[in-house]
Design an enzyme around this catalytic site. Structure first.
Site, PDB file in Angstrom:
ATOM      1  N   ASP A 127      15.323 -18.952 -50.457  1.00 34.18           N
ATOM      2  CA  ASP A 127      15.270 -17.675 -49.995  1.00 34.18           C
ATOM      3  C   ASP A 127      15.423 -17.513 -48.400  1.00 34.18           C
ATOM      4  O   ASP A 127      14.237 -17.495 -47.853  1.00 34.18           O
ATOM      5  CB  ASP A 127      13.868 -16.995 -50.524  1.00 34.18           C
ATOM      6  CG  ASP A 127      14.155 -15.443 -50.035  1.00 34.18           C
ATOM      7  OD1 ASP A 127      15.164 -14.880 -49.742  1.00 34.18           O
ATOM      8  OD2 ASP A 127      12.900 -14.789 -50.231  1.00 34.18           O
ATOM      9  N   ASP A 148      28.445  -7.282 -46.869  1.00 32.40           N
ATOM     10  CA  ASP A 148      29.318  -7.050 -45.565  1.00 32.40           C
ATOM     11  C   ASP A 148      29.762  -5.645 -45.769  1.00 32.40           C
ATOM     12  O   ASP A 148      29.502  -4.673 -46.764  1.00 32.40           O
ATOM     13  CB  ASP A 148      30.673  -7.915 -45.591  1.00 32.40           C
ATOM     14  CG  ASP A 148      31.187  -8.359 -46.746  1.00 32.40           C
ATOM     15  OD1 ASP A 148      31.360  -7.405 -47.771  1.00 32.40           O
ATOM     16  OD2 ASP A 148      31.708  -9.204 -47.130  1.00 32.40           O
ATOM     17  N   HIS A 178      20.970 -11.765 -48.134  1.00 32.66           N
ATOM     18  CA  HIS A 178      21.832 -11.925 -47.203  1.00 32.66           C
ATOM     19  C   HIS A 178      22.877 -10.677 -47.320  1.00 32.66           C
ATOM     20  O   HIS A 178      23.538 -10.530 -48.137  1.00 32.66           O
ATOM     21  CB  HIS A 178      22.933 -13.234 -47.537  1.00 32.66           C
ATOM     22  CG  HIS A 178      24.051 -13.089 -46.647  1.00 32.66           C
ATOM     23  ND1 HIS A 178      24.118 -14.288 -45.561  1.00 32.66           N
ATOM     24  CD2 HIS A 178      25.570 -12.882 -46.504  1.00 32.66           C
ATOM     25  CE1 HIS A 178      25.260 -14.239 -44.988  1.00 32.66           C
ATOM     26  NE2 HIS A 178      25.919 -13.213 -45.678  1.00 32.66           N
ATOM     27  N   GLU A 208      22.924 -13.767 -51.524  1.00 32.81           N
ATOM     28  CA  GLU A 208      23.883 -12.386 -51.163  1.00 32.81           C
ATOM     29  C   GLU A 208      24.040 -11.713 -52.483  1.00 32.81           C
ATOM     30  O   GLU A 208      24.321 -12.428 -53.570  1.00 32.81           O
ATOM     31  CB  GLU A 208      25.229 -12.632 -50.656  1.00 32.81           C
ATOM     32  CG  GLU A 208      26.059 -11.545 -50.612  1.00 32.81           C
ATOM     33  CD  GLU A 208      27.461 -12.071 -49.822  1.00 32.81           C
ATOM     34  OE1 GLU A 208      28.024 -10.941 -49.087  1.00 32.81           O
ATOM     35  OE2 GLU A 208      27.967 -13.260 -49.639  1.00 32.81           O
TER      36      GLU A 208
END
Length: 618
Positions: A463, A78, A411, A472
């Protein structure tokens, strides 16, 4: 003698492609791990940026609060700049440099490693404008997680949050102090002024953390969902231990002794080491003081610290009278269902460090079930590193871009959306979820060096981009790998193992847009093998004789090779300077480098090694 050194080119036989190296290529894993930090950069990217699918972002961070907070790192997939994991990651990078300086320099990676540290410490300096003020976070975790967009397109809140005397955060301020103190040690041989500046900030932040006590999640409530620190006693001890390493001032050693019981340093026996729980790191770092014979009047308490360090190592080695750390059937340390790999990486790093401390003191690790040699600790560290690289039930590398089988649906917002250089229009908050997050195809950008969360307790791994617990990547997971892989590569060389560099694997792109990716070291036609062959001291200045082998690792003859040599302050032999600044050519009698051939040049200087790169070639 230096004046007899001439450039000698020798044709060498290339290793046949059918020969597979013994073990893993830790140097390649090390190189790619450093690339991950470039992928996580926030701010104005430098011209030396190697991850080309990233661009400038967060250029107004701190603007509304009247402070310059441009720079630093995004913590994971993020775009929030959380201070606690960022600081821990810088501490781990710096610890790797302080312990394995020779190994990192020998792999010609000191410049890249220090650059990764400095990207963080430059930001911390900005974030610490006053002795008792630390800007701890930029961005809001909730609003950020509601959007799936590139950092370059951010539309989410960039509110900045600070700690001060009315809103303390001893955990975060303490960790930042530790990071700056460790970084000051890392930079000390190369830039003493910068090292001293880092130490000034470290001391002030430690004083702030100690005098105004409290948890950062109480001062910044919206960070609690993401990095909820369980306490601050370990960070205060951690910071003091690092300040003692950096300054050798008795005050800091006395602090960890006086507060050993009240802050849990000699009470907590742990089986993990992470961004939240620093006790094992504190205990091993203070064991170093004892093993080096510098305990003095504090020896008794330092022995208690070492007893807890031994507990951690014995638990990981499964030699702790039943009180062992959990392991998967395939041999991976397993602490947490969410992003477990960070715990395995950190534990492996601590084992190579503690092994080195024990070995230097000719000491053994006395566990309830066995007496272990330093080599046994190295073996454990290697087992975790090898599991990460592919020696596991899935035969999968959990470092993206390493080997032939690695996660392709990471991710990570930036990796999963086409680069701004290819897709020029902005990708909106909701559009990102609909068009990119839910795609079945592999990510358009390969985020080299990203250590993903990894498998579950049964060594199973799925995955998919939505499986954030496993796919992530985080800075806190990758940072310990720098020291770990540099040490394992050094041991691999000493044992005569062949080192090889895998070319980037070509995968058929299901994505509708072809996006450029970072070029790993193996794609460059020449390889630079840097070593220090001699050193001496004149007055208070240390001088080093550097030897650099320039090797053509491509299948084509290279002509008109032009090299950019930066930070060269001393004399050199074996290259021809040009009229352009810092640009050198091969000597006049050498026009070409044939495949497999190499050329040697030498230079002498004090301070850090020169940075060498290819400017152009035909």
């Amino acid at each position: 003698m230096v004046n007899t050194v001439a450039c000698a080119c020798v044709l060498v036989l290339l290793i046949a492609s059918s020969i597979v190296a013994s073990g893993f290529d830790y140097a390649d894993a090390f190189d790619k791990s450093l690339l991950f930090f470039e992928a996580q950069r926030s701010g104005k990217l430098p011209s030396s940026q190697r991850v080309k699918w990233r661009a400038d972002s967060g250029l107004s961070d701190g603007y509304k609060q009247g402070v310059d907070l441009v720079g630093g790192y995004y913590d994971a997939g993020d775009h929030v700049k959380f201070g606690l994991p960022m600081a821990f990651s810088v501490t781990m990078l710096s610890w790797g440099v302080t312990e394995f300086r020779k190994e990192i320099t020998g792999q010609n990676q000191m410049g890249n490693t220090l650059a990764a540290i400095k990207w963080g410490t430059d930001y911390f300096i900005k974030a610490h404008p006053q002795p008792n003020v630390l800007w701890a976070q930029v961005g809001d975790g909730d609003s950020d997680h509601y959007c799936w967009e590139r950092a370059e397109d951010m539309t989410t809140s960039r509110t900045a949050y600070k700690l001060d005397t009315n809103n303390p955060g001893s955990d975060l301020a303490g960790e930042t102090a530790a990071a700056l103190a460790a970084a000051s040690l890392a930079f000390k041989p190369y830039d003493s002024s910068y090292s001293n500046l880092l130490l000034v900030h470290a001391k002030q932040l430690f004083s702030f953390a100690d005098r105004f006590r409290g948890l950062s999640i109480d001062s910044i409530p919206n960070s609690k969902k993401f990095y909820a620190s369980s306490g601050y006693g370990d960070e205060l001890l951690w910071a003091a231990a690092w300040l003692h390493q950096a300054t050798k001032e008795e005050y800091y050693l006395k602090y960890v002794v006086d507060n050993a019981v009240s802050m849990g340093g000699t009470g907590w026996a742990v089986k993990q080491f992470s961004w939240d729980n620093k006790y094992a790191g504190v205990q091993i770092l203070l064991s170093k003081v004892l093993l080096e014979g510098n305990g003095g009047a504090y020896t008794s308490t330092l022995k208690q610290y070492q007893a807890k360090a031994d507990y951690f190592a014995c638990a990981c080695q499964q030699k702790n009278d039943g009180y062992n750390a959990p392991m998967t059937p395939g041999g991976l340390l397993y602490i947490n269902d969410w992003n477990n790999m960070q715990y395995a990486a950190s534990a492996a790093f601590l084992h190579v460090v503690y092994s080195q401390y024990l070995s230097s003191a000719n000491a053994m690790l006395k566990c309830p079930d066995a007496v272990l040699k330093p080599q046994d600790l190295l073996n454990f560290a290697k087992s975790q590193g090898d599991y990460i690289l592919g020696k596991n039930p899935k035969s999968m590398s959990y470092i993206v871009g390493y080997g032939q089988n690695y996660p392709n649906h990471v991710h990570h917002r930036g990796a999963s959306i086409a680069s701004t250089s290819v897709l020029h229009s902005a990708v909106g908050c909701v559009q990102g979820f609909e068009t990119w997050y839910r795609r079945a195809e592999r990510n358009p950008n390969t985020i080299y060096g990203a250590l993903v969360g990894g498998p579950d307790k049964n060594d199973e791994f799925v995955d998919t981009r939505s499986n954030y617990e496993q796919t992530e990547p985080t800075m806190t997971g990758t940072a310990p790998l720098i020291g770990l892989f540099s040490k394992l590569q050094s041991l691999s060389k000493n044992n005569g193992a062949v080192s090889y560099h895998q070319p980037p694997i070509s995968h058929p792109k299901a994505a509708p847009i072809a996006t450029p990716v970072a070029t790993p070291r193996s794609a460059i036609p020449v390889q630079f093998l840097h070593s220090i062959t001699n050193s001496w001291t004149v007055g208070k200045t240390n001088y080093y004789r550097h030897r650099v082998i320039i090797k053509n690792i491509s299948q084509k003859t290279i002509t008109n090779l032009r090299l950019l040599v930066e930070n060269l302050s001393g004399s050199s032999w074996g290259l021809s300077p040009t009229h352009e600044k810092n640009i050198y050519k091969l000597p006049r009698w050498l026009k070409v480098l044939k495949p497999g051939s190499d050329c040697i040049f030498v230079y002498i200087q004090s301070g850090p090694q020169a940075k060498i790169s290819v400017e152009s070639y035909n």
